[in-house]
Write an enzyme that holds these catalytic residues in place. Structure first.
Site, PDB file in Angstrom:
ATOM      1  N   HIS A 457      42.960  40.541  36.995  1.00 44.79           N
ATOM      2  CA  HIS A 457      44.895  40.892  37.256  1.00 44.79           C
ATOM      3  C   HIS A 457      45.901  42.971  37.056  1.00 44.79           C
ATOM      4  O   HIS A 457      45.096  43.611  36.331  1.00 44.79           O
ATOM      5  CB  HIS A 457      45.125  39.868  35.350  1.00 44.79           C
ATOM      6  CG  HIS A 457      44.255  41.062  34.378  1.00 44.79           C
ATOM      7  ND1 HIS A 457      44.759  42.495  33.645  1.00 44.79           N
ATOM      8  CD2 HIS A 457      43.231  40.345  33.642  1.00 44.79           C
ATOM      9  CE1 HIS A 457      43.787  42.608  32.952  1.00 44.79           C
ATOM     10  NE2 HIS A 457      43.148  41.811  32.495  1.00 44.79           N
ATOM     11  N   CYS A 476      37.470  41.145  31.952  1.00 45.49           N
ATOM     12  CA  CYS A 476      38.087  40.931  33.382  1.00 45.49           C
ATOM     13  C   CYS A 476      38.757  42.287  34.505  1.00 45.49           C
ATOM     14  O   CYS A 476      38.175  44.179  33.798  1.00 45.49           O
ATOM     15  CB  CYS A 476      39.057  40.752  32.876  1.00 45.49           C
ATOM     16  SG  CYS A 476      38.820  38.822  32.651  1.00 45.49           S
TER      17      CYS A 476
END
Length: 610
Positions: A457, A476
């Protein structure tokens, strides 16, 4: 057991037999075949059973092999090693070229003490078998172990902590049958060769390992005495040692005559090359971090190469025509097409307590202006203390509160909640951050659904990409240029740069499914070799090299048997191999995993994914 000791023992056995090791093959006497037949047929028959004696019995593959070669010795005869045995011996002795350990195979798969018999269990003794037949069986066990290690690695990755990866090499290969066919068709060398990974990355590591072994044999590279920072213009013996060190590792050319005691521009360029190869800031100055990297011995670098070769044995021979790869210790995301890097950008990975796992998946969709359903552990441990100290924190960050994780959950007024009464153990709410400039996921996220709920992301924290070490996330992967990555992925679907920017600027959540999903590989390689031969090393940021080394040292696959009161109802009741469960094979990794938190910005979020 040390290799020289083992070789000595082998030579003692051969001397006892009075067998020349390079003798010509001799026809096998029928009585020998009968003895092997009588002993091994009951074991081979277990291959068709599902009993405790059959499942996991380490001798069943050995017996199956002999069934397929008509129960005849294939490696040795009364005169010593047969031609096929010479090939086998050479392969095992050369296994170090693949980062394996010859002594794992020279210590044979069956016990062969230097006495009258090879003991297989309390009830089975092979004193009636000829000694060279016993050795033949032992060598079969050794080559089967070697084949498994070369094909799939010595350890299964799923036994290690933070490896969401399972072994991706082709499952279901019948190695005993393939070995028997290779022997029968006189193509043993080709059989061994095709077991090696075909990835170019593995082939380059293998070549580099050979080069570093040559450096080790000549005494390694010199140590540089501790001292102040070295830079252009400095002089002295430490500069001379630095020059010799960089020449040995290939960073400095020695073609032109120079004053070895002077830190000149040529040496500065060599230092910059060394720094680049080690993920350091290439400023040409030998400061603390550069001196630490220079102080790593060639033996340690060889071990690092071997550990990364082990990792490559877990992967298929090809990642595909195109794919996305994130190398965690390198803090980079790359897009590969036809073995060429077409996109490369800096990345931020998980912190030590919220590590980014190694895993593989398929990216299937993108989401513009995403919500962030804040994981429970982050809400409890990170957000709650901030709300208690700053009642306006949630409003300022655009975070909304819901009474549960149900899709029909009711939104609550954060001002009506007594946050001081909550704790990490008692936090019944779901927090969701709306799309905005401060949203933790930025303006776009890239989804490749996986059990760890990890994804790629954007991020509002752009300044962190300027850091040399970038392990700040909750598991992440944050990318430096998300719109460039989105444009690459959606270019064939009519998404030009203007359309991408418009989708981001309107602030509305939008999901775009990829018409051509792309494989994603989150990998952990601390050593690799570029196509131009540049050898790269990185810091073991999660200590996974160390844990893998410990697990490998604790792992045994030799078909060694021990004495016990085995069931007399089966002719071949052998002891199980040494423990192969996750706790026994990777105890250190397992203990470390217990102290880690679940990875992923969406860890524990049941609403993740389409």
């Amino acid at each position: 057991m040390k290799i020289d000791v083992i070789i000595t023992a082998m030579l003692m056995v051969i001397t006892l037999f009075q067998l020349p090791i390079m003798a010509l093959a001799e026809p096998i006497h029928p009585s020998v075949e009968h003895e092997l037949l009588e002993w091994l047929v009951p074991i081979a028959d277990l291959d068709d059973e599902t009993s405790d004696a059959a499942v996991g019995n380490p001798l069943v593959p050995v017996a199956r092999f002999y069934r397929m070669v008509d129960y005849r010795p294939v490696w040795m005869d009364a005169n010593g090693l047969r031609p096929q045995g010479q090939i086998l011996w050479a392969a095992i002795m050369g296994s170090s070229g693949d980062g394996l350990r010859p002594d794992d195979y020279l210590f044979p798969a069956l016990e062969w003490p230097l006495n009258d018999s090879v003991s297989l269990s309390d009830s089975i003794h092979l004193s009636y078998l000829k000694r060279y037949v016993q050795m033949d069986v032992a060598l079969t066990g050794a080559i089967l172990n070697y084949a498994i290690h070369l094909w799939q690695g010595r350890l299964a990755p799923e036994t290690l902590a933070h490896m969401g990866l399972t072994n991706q090499r082709t499952a279901g290969r019948d190695l005993p049958a393939e070995l028997a066919a290779a022997v029968n068709e006189n193509r043993l060398t080709a059989f061994i060769e095709q077991l090696r990974p075909k990835q170019k990355a593995y082939i380059r590591l293998r070549s580099t390992l050979k080069q570093y072994e040559e450096i080790r044999k000549t005494g390694g590279w010199p140590a540089i005495a501790p001292g102040p920072t070295l830079q252009w213009g400095d002089q002295g013996p430490r500069v001379s040692a630095l020059r010799n060190r960089l020449a040995l590792s290939g960073d400095l050319s020695t073609d032109l005559p120079v004053d070895e005691s002077i830190y000149d521009r040529g040496l500065e360029t060599a230092v910059m090359r060394f720094q680049y190869r080690h993920g350091l800031i290439p400023d040409g100055v030998v400061g603390r971090k550069t001196q630490t990297a220079l102080s790593v011995s060639v033996e340690e670098r060889i071990l690092q190469l071997q550990l990364n070769m082990e990792r490559w044995r877990w992967y298929p021979d090809s990642f595909g025509k195109r794919y996305v790869m994130v190398n965690i210790p390198d803090y980079t995301l790359s897009v590969i097409e036809d073995d060429w890097t077409v996109r490369r950008m800096r990345a931020i990975v998980g912190k030590s307590r919220r590590q980014t796992p190694a895993l593989s998946g398929r990216m299937t969709y993108l989401e513009f202006n995403p919500y962030w359903n804040i994981p429970r552990n982050i809400a409890r441990k990170d957000i709650l203390p901030k709300v208690v100290s700053d009642p306006d924190y949630l409003t300022r960050q655009g975070i909304r509160v819901f009474d549960s994780w149900d899709h029909q959950a009711r939104e609550l007024d954060p001002a009506a909640i007594i946050w001081e009464n909550l704790s990490p153990r008692h936090f019944p709410y779901r927090l969701r951050q709306d799309p905005s400039d401060v949203n933790a996921l930025g303006r776009v996220k890239f989804m490749f659904p996986n059990p760890q709920s990890v994804y790629i992301h954007d991020t509002p924290g752009r300044g962190l990409f300027n850091r040399q070490e970038r392990h700040f996330s909750s598991g992440c992967v944050r990318v430096e240029m998300p719109l460039d990555l989105a444009h690459y992925l959606l270019d064939g679907q009519g998404w030009d740069r203007n359309r991408l920017e418009a989708a981001v600027m309107n602030g509305q959540r939008q999901t775009v499914v990829l018409e051509d999903p792309i494989p994603v590989h989150l990998v952990y390689f601390t050593a690799w070799v570029d196509a131009d031969g540049t050898v790269n090393f990185r810091e073991d940021i999660y200590h996974r090299d160390r844990n893998l080394m410990v697990a490998l040292n604790n792992h045994h696959t030799d078909l060694i048997v021990c004495g016990n009161d085995a069931m007399r109802s089966h002719l071949m009741a052998v002891c199980s191999p040494l423990p192969t469960d996750a706790n026994a094979r990777a105890d250190v990794s397992t203990r470390m995993a217990a102290s880690m938190e679940p990875p992923g910005e969406a860890a524990g979020d049941p609403t993740t994914g389409l």
